[in-house]
Scaffold this motif. Structure first.
Motif, PDB file in Angstrom:
ATOM      1  N   ARG A   1     -19.372  99.877 -12.468  1.00 24.33           N
ATOM      2  CA  ARG A   1     -19.720 100.006 -10.752  1.00 24.33           C
ATOM      3  C   ARG A   1     -20.219 100.980 -10.018  1.00 24.33           C
TER       4      ARG A   1
ATOM      5  N   SER B   1     -26.069  96.495  -9.579  1.00 21.91           N
ATOM      6  CA  SER B   1     -25.464  96.490  -9.232  1.00 21.91           C
ATOM      7  C   SER B   1     -24.356  96.071  -8.469  1.00 21.91           C
TER       8      SER B   1
ATOM      9  N   TYR C   1     -21.797  92.799  -7.795  1.00 21.39           N
ATOM     10  CA  TYR C   1     -20.333  92.822  -7.566  1.00 21.39           C
ATOM     11  C   TYR C   1     -19.876  92.143  -6.483  1.00 21.39           C
TER      12      TYR C   1
ATOM     13  N   ARG D   1     -19.493 103.597  -2.286  1.00 23.48           N
ATOM     14  CA  ARG D   1     -19.036 103.765  -4.525  1.00 23.48           C
ATOM     15  C   ARG D   1     -19.956 105.737  -3.393  1.00 23.48           C
TER      16      ARG D   1
END
Lengths: 330, 331
Positions: free
Chosen positions: A226, A246, A250, B269
């Motif tokens: 990820r 990605s 997810y 992220r």
């Protein structure tokens, strides 16, 4: 955002099949075949990292190796920059090898213990850059060692004198020696300790940015994929079940296998863990020598219908850029 | 309170030194901890941090090149260190169960699973062959192996990886142990199979009520099943706390860094992962400094001169560090 990177296609894999024969008896008659990779198609765009995830035995490593033609594929084509690698003759293939390289899982096993680091890294140069003088070669090795964060003064040491993380750096330097464009990373961090994994992953990302590399990143570590990947393909029993950018894969998985796989990953957060609704798959992965009829996942799928046991689902694009192999995903 | 219940296992000041040709290796340094009955203690650390060696030392499972010293190792109030070899054998067979990382190397490939399961039952519980087989089949179905009775006649290679690990768990639990030591039992397994095994252990724990020591390098696994967590680094315990407290309020720079390096399945992220620079220490000599000093972001002069001792942060939470995470200065 890296999600939006849309380079032109660099590697196109079309209907790739890799079957291994099974021989039995004293006459070594072929009694069947292991369908390690069974009709897989995808594209890797220039500059992206395509994550290829799945459990052990699902065929992800075989797929990576067949793409580089470390195995001769049973069927299908792998097109790198207009050339079909799968059907190239050995001389032309050798020329192409400089464009595509591999980083292996176990740096212990993939580095020759009897060679110094300098020799290991210069091996591809000796093989493919015949015109290079010894001086140029040693300069290039020095450059590569700098690039992967190894101290140049260690060039005359042997692999066993290095730690696991450093050995992986040697493997990376060797893969970079010929300035390839495409690198298959086969579980490059699986053998490393948690605190070392981040070092190697950051290095791979830095190198990608500096050199414009394209990765096929094979891993079973879904959290790391990820972090790294632009798009992710999920493999199960030789086939790709789902392929998506990605972020979307997810946050909103479409295939029941992807959902189960994601829900099985333990999160390092006790509050999150106690809240989670886990999908526990029953049973084990069927043998790839004898896959079920219909959908490959039907034996463990929590939402399987009669249709799934009879008809194998098509590989279809349900949203732009999102591919799923399931009758009922939408 | 935890202290009011007599601990099942109580270890005080354990040291293990391996004598090798290259010199001594101080694998375990002054480790003290306890496990309460019915508690699941997670032990986290990288390879070489001493987590497995600690457990092996306690049960006398190390080769003769290892020198084990301890002030006390009490199992239900009896000191294991004073026990005869025979008494220790009984303890290991009946009161303590082991599950190791790789089921293929811990199962004997030339005997059937049934034979291996009944062997312990007959030796330690004195059951007849018939009783032992019935119990073995019961154990196999308890760990979720379908058609248990028939599978007793199968050999280990006829089972898949996850099934083999279930067999190992069945074997460890067959004699109804009070303590189960599980050393990276799910590390060799795939995530979907790991999830099956973790669910299984959670269920078995409620049914059988044994204390469990769960050794792992995976903080995610610990977050899901442990009551209390012990973080090891360089052969010593650097931090110890109840699981929620540890993840919410980590004190040791190593624990903090470890939690930061892990990428997550949800949430932001980050552009780059935080990495811990450098390498784990080589434990050649007895440590006179903090083992994490060379890699620590908060390192101070004192860390290079003195190995910190454990201090309590709050009830049940202690850390071995000179730096105070709450105040951001020397403790």
């Amino acid at each position: 955002m890296r999600d939006d990177v849309e380079g032109k296609p660099l590697v196109e894999v079309r209907n790739l099949k890799m079957y291994f024969p099974i021989y039995k008896g004293i006459l070594r008659r072929q009694v069947g075949q292991v369908k390690a990779v069974d009709d897989v198609s995808f594209t890797v765009h220039e500059g992206e990292t395509l994550g290829l995830v799945g459990e052990s035995g699902c065929g992800k490593s075989t797929c990576g190796r067949a793409i580089l033609r470390l195995y001769d594929p049973t069927d299908g084509s792998v097109i790198l920059d207009g050339t079909d690698i799968a059907s190239l003759n050995t001389d032309d293939l050798r020329q192409m090898r400089t464009d595509m390289q591999m980083i292996f899982q176990d740096p212990q096993a993939s580095l020759n213990p009897k060679m110094t680091v300098e020799r290991i890294i210069s091996e591809p140069l000796i093989e493919h850059r015949k015109g290079m003088s010894a001086k140029e070669r040693s300069d290039r090795v020095g450059e590569l060692m700098d690039a992967v964060g190894l101290n140049r003064t260690f060039a005359n040491r042997y692999p066993h004198e290095f730690s696991g993380g450093q050995r992986q750096r040697i493997g990376i330097a060797r893969a970079l020696a010929l300035s390839p464009r495409f690198i298959v990373c086969d579980e490059p961090i699986a053998a490393l300790d948690v605190s070392i994994q981040a070092q190697v992953v950051n290095l791979l990302e830095d190198l990608q940015q500096k050199m414009g590399l394209t990765y096929l990143f094979i891993s079973h570590d879904l959290s790391m994929v990820r972090h790294l990947a632009t798009r992710v393909a999920v493999m199960y029993l030789g086939q790709i079940m789902e392929l998506a950018p990605s972020g979307q894969l997810y946050s909103d998985p479409k295939h029941p296998y992807t959902k189960a796989l994601l829900s099985a990953v333990p999160e390092p957060d006790p509050r999150e863990e106690s809240r989670r609704d886990r999908i526990i798959l029953q049973g084990d992965v069927p043998s790839p020598a004898n896959p079920p009829t219909g959908c490959n996942f039907c034996t463990r799928c929590p939402v399987a219908q009669p249709l799934c046991h009879q008809v194998s689902p098509d590989w279809r694009e349900i949203e732009p850029g999102r591919f799923v192999s399931c009758h009922f995903a939408e | 309170m935890r202290d009011e219940i007599a601990p099942l296992l109580d270890v005080v000041d354990l040291h293990t030194v391996f004598q090798t040709r290259g010199g001594d290796v101080h694998a375990v340094n002054s480790v003290s901890f306890s496990v309460a009955p019915g508690e699941l203690l997670g032990v986290v650390g990288e390879s070489g941090s001493g987590k497995s060696v600690t457990m092996m030392s306690l049960m006398g499972l190390l080769p003769s090149s290892a020198r084990v010293e301890a002030q006390a190792v009490n199992f239900e109030g009896r000191n294991i260190r004073d026990m005869s070899d025979d008494a220790l054998r009984v303890l290991r067979g009946r009161d303590v169960g082991f599950v190791f990382q790789d089921p293929m190397t811990s199962l004997n490939p030339v005997f059937t699973v049934g034979y291996q399961l009944t062997e312990a039952l007959r030796t330690h519980l004195g059951k007849s062959k018939k009783e032992a087989r019935a119990r073995a089949a019961e154990m196999l179905s308890l760990v979720g192996i379908p058609d248990a009775k028939a599978r007793l006649n199968d050999y280990p290679h006829q089972f898949s990886g996850g099934m083999r690990q279930r067999v190992m768990i069945a074997m460890a639990l067959a004699c109804d142990p009070k303590l189960l030591i599980a050393d990276e039992p799910t590390t060799a397994l795939d995530v979907t199979i790991q999830a099956q095994i973790l669910e299984l252990v959670k269920g078995l724990r409620q049914k059988m009520g044994m204390g469990i020591v769960w050794i792992t390098h995976d903080l995610g696994v610990v977050a899901g099943i442990a009551d209390r967590v012990m973080v090891m680094y360089g052969g010593q315990i650097v931090e110890q706390a109840p699981v929620k407290e540890l993840f919410a309020n980590p004190q040791h720079p190593y624990t903090i860094a470890l939690l930061e390096t892990l990428p997550s399945l949800t949430g932001e992220r980050p552009e780059r992962l935080r990495s811990i620079d450098g390498q784990p220490p080589i434990l050649g000599a007895k440590l006179t400094s903090c083992p994490f000093a060379a890699r620590c972001r908060q390192v101070m002069d004192r860390c290079h001169r003195e190995n910190p001792t454990r201090r309590e942060v709050k009830a049940g939470h202690d850390v071995a560090c000179w730096w105070d995470a709450t105040q951001g200065g020397a403790a």
